[in-house]
Design an enzyme around this catalytic site. Structure first.
Site, mmCIF file in Angstrom:
data_model
loop_
_atom_site.group_PDB
_atom_site.id
_atom_site.type_symbol
_atom_site.label_atom_id
_atom_site.label_comp_id
_atom_site.label_asym_id
_atom_site.label_seq_id
_atom_site.Cartn_x
_atom_site.Cartn_y
_atom_site.Cartn_z
ATOM 1 N N LYS A 68 -23.425 -42.776 49.858
ATOM 2 C CA LYS A 68 -23.945 -43.264 51.138
ATOM 3 C C LYS A 68 -22.922 -43.111 52.260
ATOM 4 C CE LYS A 68 -26.857 -46.713 48.816
ATOM 5 N NZ LYS A 68 -27.035 -48.143 48.494
ATOM 6 N N TYR A 193 -32.305 -37.674 47.574
ATOM 7 C CA TYR A 193 -31.502 -38.896 47.456
ATOM 8 C C TYR A 193 -30.934 -39.047 46.042
ATOM 9 C CZ TYR A 193 -30.382 -43.905 47.585
ATOM 10 O OH TYR A 193 -29.740 -45.117 47.514
#
Length: 309
Positions: A68, A193
């Site tokens: 992230k 992701y």
């Protein structure tokens, strides 16, 4: 921390390793459940040729939520801060990393920060590229540049395991798509992701990456600014306020350095103008942080006075 202190580092790993028996690996992701919970390793990089280390630093692990930090940096470089923060907030949540509750109660309905799953999914949607493969390759090349390791890639087994168990993340995406925060096809976004969460490296790579972030985005070998100064500053600030899930406040008091954890057991540390730290310890506490890794970072920070506060 210099090379002559390696014996101290080995002793700290032995001390912190005693806590691993109290933790549990992230078996809700089947591929991560296979990790040895007694493992604990650390590398510390100060911009010299080699890292100092203790434990099995050759063992590779997936980044999970540590990625992230990297998607945020790349999205800021791609889109600019105004664009990113119109869609993702800057505030800690105090809630678990996969919570949906704040999305429902916030007005506008955008994630509170980029370090929770909802925020990271929104940031992933912002990466520039024509296809999933283009976006992933750009991110991988960015990480290869930060670490100096051209062999870094993602683990397809872990990525597939996460893709198959990502129903809560799909729910977050559909909610944000309904409110105009994300625009991509949800399955394609989850595909990207889970692949960037499955990017893998060892503690040496992670420590070198952490050093560049702490060093205002500048690579010590090429003297090139890989990450613009202002973006490196933003990223480090999020690591301090939100990097250790809903244990970030306690971590700031006990350790006091910018850090980001992942449920694989990795922890990235970036001491401004100091050292980069890479830790791997897959036994987790009840908040999803490496239980041995937290203790190890606390010992390192106290011995070397690394706290930024």
């Amino acid at each position: 921390m210099n090379c002559y202190q390696k014996e101290d580092l080995i002793k700290m790993v032995e001390d912190a390793k005693q806590l691993t028996q109290k933790g549990k690996v992230a078996d809700y992701i089947p591929a991560l459940g296979e990790a040895d919970p007694s493992t604990l390793a650390v590398a510390i990089y100060s911009g010299e040729r080699e890292c100092i280390y203790a434990g099995n630093i050759d063992e590779v692990f997936t980044l999970q939520s540590i990625s992230k930090v990297l998607t945020l940096a790349l999205a800021l470089m791609d889109r600019g801060a105004d664009y990113v923060f119109q869609r993702v907030g800057m505030e800690p949540t105090g809630d678990p990393f996969n919570s949906i509750s704040k999305l429902e109660s916030s007005v506008p309905s955008k994630p509170l920060n980029p370090m929770i799953n909802a925020g990271a999914l929104a940031v992933t949607d912002m990466l520039v590229g024509n296809t999933i493969e283009d976006k992933l390759e750009r991110l991988l090349n960015f990480i290869r540049q930060l670490t100096g390791n051209d062999r870094i890639t993602y683990n397809p087994v872990v990525a597939q395991s996460e893709f198959e168990t990502a129903d809560l993340n799909r729910s977050l995406c559909y909610f944000m798509r309904q409110h105009g925060i994300v625009e991509s096809n949800v399955e394609q976004l989850i595909n990207l992701y889970t692949k960037h969460c499955a990017i893998e490296m060892n503690c040496n790579d992670l420590a070198k990456l952490g050093f560049v972030i702490g060093n205002e985005g500048r690579d010590p070998n090429s003297d090139q600014n890989i990450i613009p100064l202002e973006i490196a500053r933003i990223v480090k600030t999020f690591m301090v306020t939100c990097g250790m899930y809903n244990a970030s406040g306690e971590f700031a008091i006990k350790v006091g350095i910018p850090a980001k954890s992942g449920v694989s057991g990795g922890i990235l540390g970036s001491v401004p103008h100091g050292v980069g730290i890479g830790i791997y310890g897959p036994a987790l506490d009840d908040k999803g942080n490496s239980i041995g890794g937290l203790r190890l970072l606390e010992l390192i920070a106290k011995q070397s006075n690394l706290s930024i506060f």
